[in-house]
Enzyme design. Sequence first.
Site, short mmCIF file in Angstrom:
data_model
loop_
_atom_site.label_atom_id
_atom_site.label_comp_id
_atom_site.label_asym_id
_atom_site.label_seq_id
_atom_site.Cartn_x
_atom_site.Cartn_y
_atom_site.Cartn_z
N PRO A 2 0.84 -1.21 0.00
CA PRO A 2 0.00 0.00 0.00
C PRO A 2 0.87 1.25 0.00
O PRO A 2 1.80 1.37 0.80
CB PRO A 2 -0.79 -0.11 1.30
CG PRO A 2 -0.66 -1.52 1.74
CD PRO A 2 0.65 -2.01 1.20
N GLU A 3 0.60 2.16 -0.91
CA GLU A 3 1.33 3.42 -0.95
C GLU A 3 0.42 4.53 -0.42
O GLU A 3 -0.73 4.27 -0.05
CB GLU A 3 1.81 3.70 -2.38
CG GLU A 3 2.82 2.63 -2.83
CD GLU A 3 3.77 3.13 -3.92
OE1 GLU A 3 4.20 4.29 -3.87
OE2 GLU A 3 4.10 2.34 -4.82
#
Length: 271
Positions: A2-3
Amino acid sequence: MPELPEVEVTRLSFASRIAGATVHRLALGKPLRWPLGLDPDELQGQQVLRVRRRGKYLLLDLQDGLLLLHLGMSGSLNFAPTQLAPGPHDHMDLVTDRGTLRLHDPRRFGAVVWAPSEDSPQARKLLGHLGVEPLNGGFEAASFHAALRKRSAAIKQVLLAGDIVVGVGNIYASEALFMAGIRPTLKANRISRPRSDRLHAAIIEVLSRAVQQGGSSLRDFVSAEGKTGYFQLEAAVYGRAGQPCRVCGTPIRSIVQGQRSTFYCPTCQKN
Ligand SMILES: [Zn+2]
């Protein structure tokens, strides 16, 4: 992994629903990256005031202190009025009177840490090195260029380090550098002010667009409402090695920088 956009989309998916909720209990599963830092029973009866984000951390402000949540490599959060019994990869349930916030994290690089305040050593250890936020107006073109002037490493590595500006992870660094026409291997201190300004604008655009579209989903990200993102469907360069550049038709190249894949167009992106 996840960014920042996925973390922001996750925040937006439950922040307004959990604000004002009262904690019944915090149940932890297998150990995560760091210990919680207090007896979970001490959270009982506390109100969740709001949910903020700093870099890739979600900050749940409580009446007394805050919880810092990180999704690690494979984590996702889901807030629902009721949850099924925890599965083998569910490692945190924050049970409140409005629903349960559940952390699902198969690889367990995620974290749930309590800190007495954002200025405490516990919180500073996690948040203290983070650069400015790209999306809240505090990210300025002039100071961005001044910071790049002090770095001799490749621009992509400098962006990934996150100490100038947070949230420009591997996907978004490749995309922003393409948008700005800058070769990822170019030394940061060789980037002129006009090109730095283009990169600054590209970073904001690529991250804002990803948040709008619901975050990217290159592997197993699912937002707290269960929708997968779709940013990768329109990536200009990321994951497109060998395919024609959408602007000029040159095959996209893939190289490895700091053990991460970088994608660029050798024609559109100049040294
Ligand atoms: Zn091109």
